[in-house]
Motif scaffolding. Structure first.
Motif, PDB file in Angstrom:
ATOM      1  N   VAL A 364      32.224  88.998  38.039  1.00  0.00           N
ATOM      2  CA  VAL A 364      32.503  90.390  37.394  1.00  0.00           C
ATOM      3  C   VAL A 364      32.436  90.192  35.813  1.00  0.00           C
ATOM      4  N   LYS A 365      31.783  90.942  35.003  1.00  0.00           N
ATOM      5  CA  LYS A 365      31.390  90.549  33.749  1.00  0.00           C
ATOM      6  C   LYS A 365      32.236  91.571  32.800  1.00  0.00           C
ATOM      7  N   ASN A 366      32.894  91.032  31.738  1.00  0.00           N
ATOM      8  CA  ASN A 366      33.425  91.723  30.704  1.00  0.00           C
ATOM      9  C   ASN A 366      33.154  91.080  29.521  1.00  0.00           C
ATOM     10  N   ASP A 367      32.379  92.071  28.870  1.00  0.00           N
ATOM     11  CA  ASP A 367      31.417  91.894  27.414  1.00  0.00           C
ATOM     12  C   ASP A 367      32.516  92.388  26.379  1.00  0.00           C
ATOM     13  N   VAL A 368      33.518  91.730  26.167  1.00  0.00           N
ATOM     14  CA  VAL A 368      34.444  92.301  25.227  1.00  0.00           C
ATOM     15  C   VAL A 368      34.615  91.777  23.875  1.00  0.00           C
ATOM     16  N   SER A 369      35.073  92.513  22.946  1.00  0.00           N
ATOM     17  CA  SER A 369      35.151  91.977  21.567  1.00  0.00           C
ATOM     18  C   SER A 369      36.608  92.088  21.205  1.00  0.00           C
ATOM     19  N   VAL A 370      37.044  91.282  20.046  1.00  0.00           N
ATOM     20  CA  VAL A 370      38.227  91.511  19.558  1.00  0.00           C
ATOM     21  C   VAL A 370      38.099  90.877  18.136  1.00  0.00           C
ATOM     22  N   PRO A 371      39.103  91.214  17.307  1.00  0.00           N
ATOM     23  CA  PRO A 371      39.075  90.329  15.790  1.00  0.00           C
ATOM     24  C   PRO A 371      39.040  89.097  16.083  1.00  0.00           C
ATOM     25  N   VAL A 372      37.954  88.283  15.343  1.00  0.00           N
ATOM     26  CA  VAL A 372      37.861  86.664  15.832  1.00  0.00           C
ATOM     27  C   VAL A 372      39.376  86.153  15.640  1.00  0.00           C
ATOM     28  N   SER A 373      40.061  86.450  14.704  1.00  0.00           N
ATOM     29  CA  SER A 373      41.401  85.698  14.833  1.00  0.00           C
ATOM     30  C   SER A 373      42.233  85.819  16.149  1.00  0.00           C
ATOM     31  N   ARG A 374      41.903  86.880  16.874  1.00  0.00           N
ATOM     32  CA  ARG A 374      42.608  86.964  18.257  1.00  0.00           C
ATOM     33  C   ARG A 374      41.963  86.485  19.484  1.00  0.00           C
ATOM     34  N   VAL A 375      40.715  85.749  19.304  1.00  0.00           N
ATOM     35  CA  VAL A 375      40.201  85.282  20.458  1.00  0.00           C
ATOM     36  C   VAL A 375      40.804  84.306  21.317  1.00  0.00           C
ATOM     37  N   PRO A 376      41.591  83.441  20.676  1.00  0.00           N
ATOM     38  CA  PRO A 376      42.446  82.523  21.523  1.00  0.00           C
ATOM     39  C   PRO A 376      43.699  83.165  22.180  1.00  0.00           C
ATOM     40  N   GLU A 377      44.040  84.434  21.717  1.00  0.00           N
ATOM     41  CA  GLU A 377      45.200  85.197  22.314  1.00  0.00           C
ATOM     42  C   GLU A 377      44.435  85.977  23.613  1.00  0.00           C
ATOM     43  N   LEU A 378      43.167  86.463  23.321  1.00  0.00           N
ATOM     44  CA  LEU A 378      42.447  87.064  24.318  1.00  0.00           C
ATOM     45  C   LEU A 378      42.554  86.003  25.402  1.00  0.00           C
ATOM     46  N   HIS A 400      30.139  84.253  21.902  1.00  0.00           N
ATOM     47  CA  HIS A 400      29.884  84.359  20.407  1.00  0.00           C
ATOM     48  C   HIS A 400      31.060  84.439  19.711  1.00  0.00           C
ATOM     49  N   MET A 401      31.899  83.417  19.736  1.00  0.00           N
ATOM     50  CA  MET A 401      33.110  83.537  18.968  1.00  0.00           C
ATOM     51  C   MET A 401      32.869  83.565  17.527  1.00  0.00           C
ATOM     52  N   GLY A 402      32.101  83.238  16.955  1.00  0.00           N
ATOM     53  CA  GLY A 402      31.850  83.681  15.632  1.00  0.00           C
ATOM     54  C   GLY A 402      31.953  85.030  15.040  1.00  0.00           C
ATOM     55  N   ASP A 403      31.598  85.824  16.044  1.00  0.00           N
ATOM     56  CA  ASP A 403      31.618  87.540  15.820  1.00  0.00           C
ATOM     57  C   ASP A 403      32.684  88.039  16.717  1.00  0.00           C
ATOM     58  N   GLY A 404      33.537  87.359  17.350  1.00  0.00           N
ATOM     59  CA  GLY A 404      34.789  87.891  18.283  1.00  0.00           C
ATOM     60  C   GLY A 404      34.189  88.345  19.691  1.00  0.00           C
ATOM     61  N   ASN A 405      33.099  88.173  20.016  1.00  0.00           N
ATOM     62  CA  ASN A 405      32.742  88.739  21.254  1.00  0.00           C
ATOM     63  C   ASN A 405      32.481  87.531  22.306  1.00  0.00           C
ATOM     64  N   ILE A 406      33.432  87.959  23.163  1.00  0.00           N
ATOM     65  CA  ILE A 406      33.611  86.955  24.494  1.00  0.00           C
ATOM     66  C   ILE A 406      33.053  87.493  25.781  1.00  0.00           C
ATOM     67  N   HIS A 407      32.261  87.011  26.446  1.00  0.00           N
ATOM     68  CA  HIS A 407      31.838  87.060  28.033  1.00  0.00           C
ATOM     69  C   HIS A 407      33.024  86.653  28.560  1.00  0.00           C
ATOM     70  N   PHE A 408      34.089  87.344  28.904  1.00  0.00           N
ATOM     71  CA  PHE A 408      35.291  87.031  29.789  1.00  0.00           C
ATOM     72  C   PHE A 408      34.669  87.369  31.276  1.00  0.00           C
ATOM     73  N   ASN A 409      33.982  86.576  31.900  1.00  0.00           N
ATOM     74  CA  ASN A 409      33.488  86.536  33.184  1.00  0.00           C
ATOM     75  C   ASN A 409      34.330  86.026  34.256  1.00  0.00           C
ATOM     76  N   LEU A 410      34.545  86.573  35.276  1.00  0.00           N
ATOM     77  CA  LEU A 410      35.290  86.026  36.596  1.00  0.00           C
ATOM     78  C   LEU A 410      34.280  85.986  37.639  1.00  0.00           C
ATOM     79  N   GLU A 411      34.502  84.579  38.167  1.00  0.00           N
ATOM     80  CA  GLU A 411      33.903  84.227  39.264  1.00  0.00           C
ATOM     81  C   GLU A 411      34.472  84.227  40.629  1.00  0.00           C
ATOM     82  N   GLN A 412      33.891  84.686  41.671  1.00  0.00           N
ATOM     83  CA  GLN A 412      34.966  85.097  42.925  1.00  0.00           C
ATOM     84  C   GLN A 412      35.537  83.820  43.308  1.00  0.00           C
TER      85      GLN A 412
END
Ligand code: FAD
Ligand code: 2HG
Ligand code: ZN
Length: 489
Positions: A364-378, A400-412
């Motif tokens: 299940v893919k989550n192509d999400v973005s947050v402000p770069v500074s909040r990536v660790p918290e995400l 793409h951590m440099g622009d705040g876009n993390i592919h927060f994917n989940l594997e079964q």
């Protein structure tokens, strides 16, 4: 035709009788010729399923026009018949954006044969190109002229310029050059009624009314069909350095990124994050790859620096930042590429994440973005939330951590059936998105909304924003024929 509740009067496409559909197909063939039309199930099969295998649509015909004139005639004919059209590029959408519905009533319009380079100007730094050209062929054309088309994504050998623009693709170099949207100077579009808008201007300044081209960029084929574009090129870097680092935490990755930004923000061409879980899947499933570090770790960062100046101290800068980070315990180990082959080998470890996840099972893919500074918290909070929701779920976060876009994917989970896991996809996506929302992020950073995520639109973009989108749709495609069922709920 907008009602008080904010919904529009966009009509629904017609469902033709079999005889009327057969007649339409005969007329389509008269426009595009036998090579431009596919109707056999074996021939249309690659056009009705998406890369992820989530959707299995049906179509009576795939039309493959050779030029804008043919394409406009095809659209005019379909519009007159009230038949829905699905524009398709390389069909690499991660959200099922380019596949037709299961009802068998939508015509697929493939841009694949419209793939010519129309012009390249190394002084103006512009590339004029047809929409069906692959991103790779556009990059190669720019390189031959000593320029750079600064857009790089894992699917670039298949994804087409039209699809790239229709999705406003992002990718690895957004941190430095922006998204596809930032590279468009001009567009040619066939509108929903078959009119051709030739806006192939290559001006850097042009304030003459509403900016129409940006309406079609990111519209995912729901407003019209992009047939050609003028893209802005950049100077080609003379020096490039690539390093892969293992790290103790995501916080360390953020700290390392800010150190590179402070060193020279304009040199940071890419800054990508990968988790140990994702890297392990790449090492397991992709033949011929290996980790150029002493031992595996829980977190990795790939940094690429580039400069148009020779002898600009790029290598020294990279080594200084890395050795300071090693001293500060932000980096465990680092490998700096010494050749083009080593650079490619490091990038392969990053770019094979999607493929290796696919080989491992359902995701299940989550192509999400947050402000770069909040990536660790995400990453921290969303991991915990998913693990609480489904014990055994495997978090594969990268991107793409440099622009705040993390592919927060989940594997079964290894013990769960793929179907049972995918049946809970909304529950998983909603769990991740609750954290994303709390961090002022977006549920789709670069892949778009497609067919997978329109259900999220009212909640995330409801009110004036979604109302305005619906008004635009009703104005440009009043019959609702352009890629119905995508983007708008
Ligand atoms: P398609 O999948 O064919 O279509 C996508 C959407 O655009 C559909 O809604 C379609 O109707 C519409 N469309 C296509 N052509 C036209 C046209 N000419 N006019 C109007 N509408 C059109 N995406 C990223 O942003 N960054 C990444 O790093 C990235 N990496 C990827 C890696 C892999 C391995 C894969 C499989 C995908 C990746 N993607 C990435 C997603 C995908 O490649 C992009 O969304 C890409 O822009 C889609 O291009 P396409 O030509 O395949 O479009
Ligand atoms: C990437 O950055 C792509 O590699 C695909 O956007 C991400 O598989 C994915 O979720
Ligand atoms: Zn991506």
């Amino acid at each position: 035709m907008v009602d008080a509740g904010g919904t529009t009067g966009t009509a629904n496409p017609r469902t033709l009788s079999p005889a009327a559909m057969t007649e339409l197909i005969v007329q389509l063939q008269a426009i595009v010729g036998p090579r431009g039309l596919l109707t056999e199930a074996a021939d249309t099969a690659p056009y009705v399923e998406d890369w992820r295998g989530l959707y299995h649509g049906r179509t009576p015909a795939v039309v493959r026009p050779i030029d804008t004139h043919q394409l406009a005639n095809v659209v005019r004919l379909c519009a007159a018949a009230g038949v829905a059209m699905v524009p398709q590029g390389g069909n690499t959408s991660m959200v099922g954006g380019a596949v037709p519905s299961e009802n068998g009533g939508q015509i697929v319009i493939s841009l694949a044969r419209m793939n010519r380079i129309l012009a390249l100007d190394a002084v103006d730094m512009t590339l004029t190109i047809e929409a069906g050209a692959t991103l790779k062929s556009a990059q190669d054309a720019a390189a031959e002229a000593g320029c750079l088309l600064p857009l790089s994504i894992g699917s670039e050998g298949t994804a087409q310029i039209g699809g790239i623009l229709a999705t406003n693709a992002g990718g690895n170099n957004t941190v430095r050059y922006g998204n596809a949207r930032d590279m468009v100077l001009g567009l040619e579009v066939v509108m929903a009624d078959g009119q051709v808008w030739n806006g192939l201007r290559r001006l850097r300044k042009d304030n003459t009314g509403y900016c129409l081209r940006q309406l079609f960029v990111g519209a995912e084929g729901t407003l019209g069909i992009i047939t050609a574009a003028v893209l802005k090129l950049a100077p080609r870097p003379a020096e490039t350095e690539v390093a892969l680092c293992s790290l103790p935490s995501v916080e360390a990755a953020l700290d390392l990124f800010t150190r590179f930004q402070r060193f020279d923000a304009a040199a940071v061409q890419a800054f990508e994050y990968m988790s140990g879980t994702g890297m392990a899947l790449v090492l397991k499933h992709i033949p011929g790859v290996s980790l150029p570090l002493r031992q595996p770790a829980a977190h990795y960062a790939l940094v690429e620096l580039a400069s148009t100046r020779v002898g600009g101290g790029l290598r020294e800068g990279l080594e200084t930042v890395l050795s300071e980070a090693l001293d500060a315990d932000l980096v465990i180990d680092a490998a700096v590429a010494e050749s083009e082959a080593q650079r490619a080998a490091i990038w392969k470890l990053r770019e094979e994440h999607s493929e290796s996840q696919k080989r491992e099972g359902a995701s299940v893919k989550n192509d999400v973005s947050v402000p770069v500074s909040r990536v660790p918290e995400l990453i921290r909070r969303a991991s915990k939330a998913c693990e609480n929701l489904m014990p055994g779920i495997r978090v594969v976060a990268f991107g793409h951590m440099g622009d705040g876009n993390i592919h927060f994917n989940l594997e079964q989970p290894v013990t769960m059936e793929a179907a049972a896991f995918l049946a809970r996809d909304h529950e998983i996506m909603d769990t991740v998105c609750a954290v994303v929302r709390d961090l002022d992020g977006s549920f789709s950073a670069e892949h778009g909304v497609g067919r997978l995520k329109p259900y999220m639109m009212p909640d995330w973009r409801g009110g004036a924003e979604l109302d305005t989108m619906r008004r635009i749709k009703a104005a440009l495609d009043p019959m609702g024929l352009m890629n119905p069922g995508k983007v708008l709920p």
